[in-house]
Design a protein around this motif. Structure first.
Motif, PDB file in Angstrom:
ATOM      1  N   GLN A 194      21.531  22.541  34.748  1.00  0.00           N
ATOM      2  CA  GLN A 194      20.579  21.751  34.531  1.00  0.00           C
ATOM      3  C   GLN A 194      19.429  22.345  33.559  1.00  0.00           C
ATOM      4  O   GLN A 194      18.767  21.401  32.918  1.00  0.00           O
ATOM      5  N   ARG A 195      19.027  23.411  33.953  1.00  0.00           N
ATOM      6  CA  ARG A 195      17.895  24.176  33.124  1.00  0.00           C
ATOM      7  C   ARG A 195      18.529  23.956  31.530  1.00  0.00           C
ATOM      8  O   ARG A 195      17.429  23.767  30.550  1.00  0.00           O
ATOM      9  N   VAL A 196      19.660  24.340  31.225  1.00  0.00           N
ATOM     10  CA  VAL A 196      20.061  24.666  29.995  1.00  0.00           C
ATOM     11  C   VAL A 196      20.069  23.047  29.398  1.00  0.00           C
ATOM     12  O   VAL A 196      19.788  23.066  28.046  1.00  0.00           O
ATOM     13  N   TYR A 197      20.230  22.127  29.720  1.00  0.00           N
ATOM     14  CA  TYR A 197      20.303  20.985  29.532  1.00  0.00           C
ATOM     15  C   TYR A 197      19.056  20.439  29.005  1.00  0.00           C
ATOM     16  O   TYR A 197      18.882  19.966  27.791  1.00  0.00           O
ATOM     17  N   MET A 198      18.151  20.817  29.963  1.00  0.00           N
ATOM     18  CA  MET A 198      16.703  20.255  29.585  1.00  0.00           C
ATOM     19  C   MET A 198      16.227  21.490  28.553  1.00  0.00           C
ATOM     20  O   MET A 198      15.374  20.772  27.604  1.00  0.00           O
ATOM     21  N   ARG A 199      16.603  22.387  28.509  1.00  0.00           N
ATOM     22  CA  ARG A 199      16.148  23.290  27.173  1.00  0.00           C
ATOM     23  C   ARG A 199      16.889  22.923  25.898  1.00  0.00           C
ATOM     24  O   ARG A 199      16.105  22.913  24.797  1.00  0.00           O
ATOM     25  N   ARG A 203       6.336  24.512  36.800  1.00  0.00           N
ATOM     26  CA  ARG A 203       7.480  25.548  37.395  1.00  0.00           C
ATOM     27  C   ARG A 203       8.154  24.687  38.607  1.00  0.00           C
ATOM     28  O   ARG A 203       9.238  25.129  38.888  1.00  0.00           O
ATOM     29  N   VAL A 204       7.293  24.014  39.337  1.00  0.00           N
ATOM     30  CA  VAL A 204       8.060  23.323  40.529  1.00  0.00           C
ATOM     31  C   VAL A 204       9.114  22.290  40.240  1.00  0.00           C
ATOM     32  O   VAL A 204      10.143  22.291  40.911  1.00  0.00           O
ATOM     33  N   ARG A 205       9.286  21.797  38.706  1.00  0.00           N
ATOM     34  CA  ARG A 205      10.275  21.066  38.637  1.00  0.00           C
ATOM     35  C   ARG A 205      11.371  21.942  37.951  1.00  0.00           C
ATOM     36  O   ARG A 205      12.439  21.664  38.182  1.00  0.00           O
ATOM     37  N   PHE A 206      10.937  23.124  37.122  1.00  0.00           N
ATOM     38  CA  PHE A 206      11.984  24.242  36.683  1.00  0.00           C
ATOM     39  C   PHE A 206      12.706  24.510  37.733  1.00  0.00           C
ATOM     40  O   PHE A 206      13.899  24.828  37.771  1.00  0.00           O
ATOM     41  N   ASP A 207      11.829  25.086  38.858  1.00  0.00           N
ATOM     42  CA  ASP A 207      12.757  25.802  39.877  1.00  0.00           C
ATOM     43  C   ASP A 207      13.608  24.843  40.744  1.00  0.00           C
ATOM     44  O   ASP A 207      14.474  25.644  41.431  1.00  0.00           O
ATOM     45  N   VAL A 233      23.934  28.809  26.454  1.00  0.00           N
ATOM     46  CA  VAL A 233      24.972  27.782  27.472  1.00  0.00           C
ATOM     47  C   VAL A 233      26.039  28.659  28.173  1.00  0.00           C
ATOM     48  O   VAL A 233      26.806  29.492  27.304  1.00  0.00           O
ATOM     49  N   PRO A 234      26.244  28.342  29.393  1.00  0.00           N
ATOM     50  CA  PRO A 234      26.967  29.106  30.038  1.00  0.00           C
ATOM     51  C   PRO A 234      28.378  28.533  29.577  1.00  0.00           C
ATOM     52  O   PRO A 234      28.496  27.554  29.297  1.00  0.00           O
ATOM     53  N   PRO A 235      29.464  29.321  29.911  1.00  0.00           N
ATOM     54  CA  PRO A 235      30.893  29.075  29.776  1.00  0.00           C
ATOM     55  C   PRO A 235      31.080  27.928  30.785  1.00  0.00           C
ATOM     56  O   PRO A 235      30.581  27.469  31.911  1.00  0.00           O
ATOM     57  N   THR A 275      30.667  13.744  27.267  1.00  0.00           N
ATOM     58  CA  THR A 275      31.495  13.629  28.772  1.00  0.00           C
ATOM     59  C   THR A 275      31.234  14.662  29.418  1.00  0.00           C
ATOM     60  O   THR A 275      31.356  14.680  30.738  1.00  0.00           O
ATOM     61  N   GLN A 276      31.395  16.168  29.243  1.00  0.00           N
ATOM     62  CA  GLN A 276      31.290  17.092  29.754  1.00  0.00           C
ATOM     63  C   GLN A 276      29.967  17.463  30.203  1.00  0.00           C
ATOM     64  O   GLN A 276      29.704  18.143  31.443  1.00  0.00           O
ATOM     65  N   VAL A 277      28.889  17.046  29.585  1.00  0.00           N
ATOM     66  CA  VAL A 277      27.455  17.228  30.074  1.00  0.00           C
ATOM     67  C   VAL A 277      26.774  15.933  31.008  1.00  0.00           C
ATOM     68  O   VAL A 277      25.812  15.870  31.373  1.00  0.00           O
ATOM     69  N   ALA A 278      27.490  14.910  30.937  1.00  0.00           N
ATOM     70  CA  ALA A 278      27.288  13.652  31.357  1.00  0.00           C
ATOM     71  C   ALA A 278      26.659  13.886  32.794  1.00  0.00           C
ATOM     72  O   ALA A 278      25.799  13.133  33.387  1.00  0.00           O
ATOM     73  N   PRO A 279      27.477  14.380  33.579  1.00  0.00           N
ATOM     74  CA  PRO A 279      27.440  14.430  35.111  1.00  0.00           C
ATOM     75  C   PRO A 279      25.765  15.307  35.323  1.00  0.00           C
ATOM     76  O   PRO A 279      25.145  14.916  36.246  1.00  0.00           O
ATOM     77  N   THR A 280      25.868  16.417  34.414  1.00  0.00           N
ATOM     78  CA  THR A 280      24.377  16.978  34.541  1.00  0.00           C
ATOM     79  C   THR A 280      23.141  16.231  34.243  1.00  0.00           C
ATOM     80  O   THR A 280      22.099  16.246  35.038  1.00  0.00           O
TER      81      THR A 280
END
Length: 380
Positions: free
Chosen positions: A298-303, A288-292, A370-372, A327-332
């Protein structure tokens, strides 16, 4: 442990030996091992400086390093008994600390004159090199050595890491009794190589990982035996299977089982009964401490990574699950690596820095939403 003894022994005799950077995932015992090195170094009468890597600006890094090294000087000898070399080392350190604040408000608490022309180059690598050499010559005069223990070393900035490596390299060339032993996530070997090409000659990179089945069984059985209890064979088999031989999981499962079991013999049923408590503890704290710490994206990427499984995942595959271009998710992805939540076992791939985190993500976020696409705030 034996390699560390050899390292100190060779350096104090004026010989060279590779320093070490221990690599491994979270919870495998890297920090504990650094603590054991500290005790060994102190028992060998070495001066120990402990630092934890963090994303500090260079001036803050200077201040922290100067403060720690000031303490090292006083551990070598009381101020009243400083030799000329110690006085010189203190003067170099004062020059180094004066670069933090141009008005001289921070001086590392040293009542000495700064040594002009040393550690005042306004170049971090040159300045740290002057400091390490000055202190290295002082500790050698006292027939002692200096060991720097750097935890979370992957969090140093590229310039800070390069500066420390370059300074240590000069100490090795001059056969000074100065060494650095670090601990970090698996990508640190690549980071040091990027910082300085000669890092592979300067360091060993021992990897600390999972315990094999025999050692995992011992890790459960021996602490219990010390307290007059014992695990049955089926309990050891089950506990080893649940923990996967991962050191931190062994610790948490062992604790849960100990609180659950009643008799002097810990049974398989005791382990099964303790498993929900163990899993809940990991979910509420370790995971949880990592999730929070993560943002929504970032959570969506890990999911999305978790959707693909526990193994290292290719960046393009994660982007496809999210319905985005790489390229769109590379920064995350880069942010998660910089935060220490992911690491790169090979080019183009990323993996979680703790095992079973994929399973936690599936529990914490049953659905992948996934958010817009939004414009990224460049100032973040």
């Amino acid at each position: 442990m034996a390699s560390f003894d050899l390292l100190l022994g060779r350096l104090v005799r004026g010989r060279t030996e590779q320093s070490m950077i221990i690599t491994g995932l979270r919870g495998v015992g890297k920090t504990v091992l650094l603590g054991q090195f500290r005790l060994k170094a102190l028992n060998a009468d070495w001066v120990v400086v402990e630092l934890e890597g963090s994303k500090h600006a260079d001036d803050v890094f200077r201040r922290l390093l100067a403060t720690k090294l000031r303490t090292a000087l006083y551990e070598l000898a009381p101020r009243a008994r400083w030799s000329d070399r110690l006085q010189r080392a203190a003067g170099i350190l004062k020059s180094f600390s004066l670069r933090v604040d141009q008005d001289g408000s921070f001086q590392a608490g040293l009542d000495v004159d700064a040594v002009t022309g040393l550690a005042d180059h306004a170049d971090l690598a040159l300045d740290i090199t002057d400091v390490f050499i000055g202190i290295g010559e002082a500790v050698r005069e006292h027939d002692r050595g200096l060991v720097l223990l750097f935890d979370e070393i992957q969090f140093l900035s590229p310039r800070q890491l390069e500066a420390v490596i370059a300074a240590l390299h000069k100490c090795v060339q001059r056969k000074l009794p100065v060494t650095l032993v670090g601990a970090g996530l698996p990508q640190i070997a690549e980071l040091t190589g990027d910082a300085k090409s000669y890092s592979e000659r300067l360091f060993k990179f021992p990897a600390i990982g999972y315990l094999d089945a025999e050692d995992a069984r011992r890790a459960f059985a021996e602490p219990a035996s010390d307290e007059g209890a014992e695990f049955s064979d089926d309990a050891l088999d089950l506990a080893t299977e649940i923990s996967g031989g991962y050191p931190y999981f062994i610790q948490e499962l062992g604790s849960a089982v100990w609180l659950r079991a009643e008799g002097p013999v810990i049974t398989g049923d005791d382990v099964r009964d303790a498993e929900p408590v163990y899993s809940s503890k990991l979910d509420s704290s370790f995971f949880r401490v990592r999730f929070d710490r993560a943002t929504e994206l970032q959570r969506v990427y890990m999911r999305a990574m978790a959707e693909l499984g526990a193994d290292a995942q290719k960046a393009a595959a994660v982007a496809e699950v999210m319905g985005r271009d790489s390229t769109q998710v590379a920064p995350t992805r880069a942010e998660l690596i910089n935060m220490g939540l992911l690491y790169t076992p090979e080019h183009g791939y990323a993996a979680f820095t703790v095992p079973h985190f994929d399973q936690f993500m599936l529990r914490a976020m049953p659905e992948l939403r996934v958010p817009p696409i939004r414009r990224r705030n460049k100032s973040r």
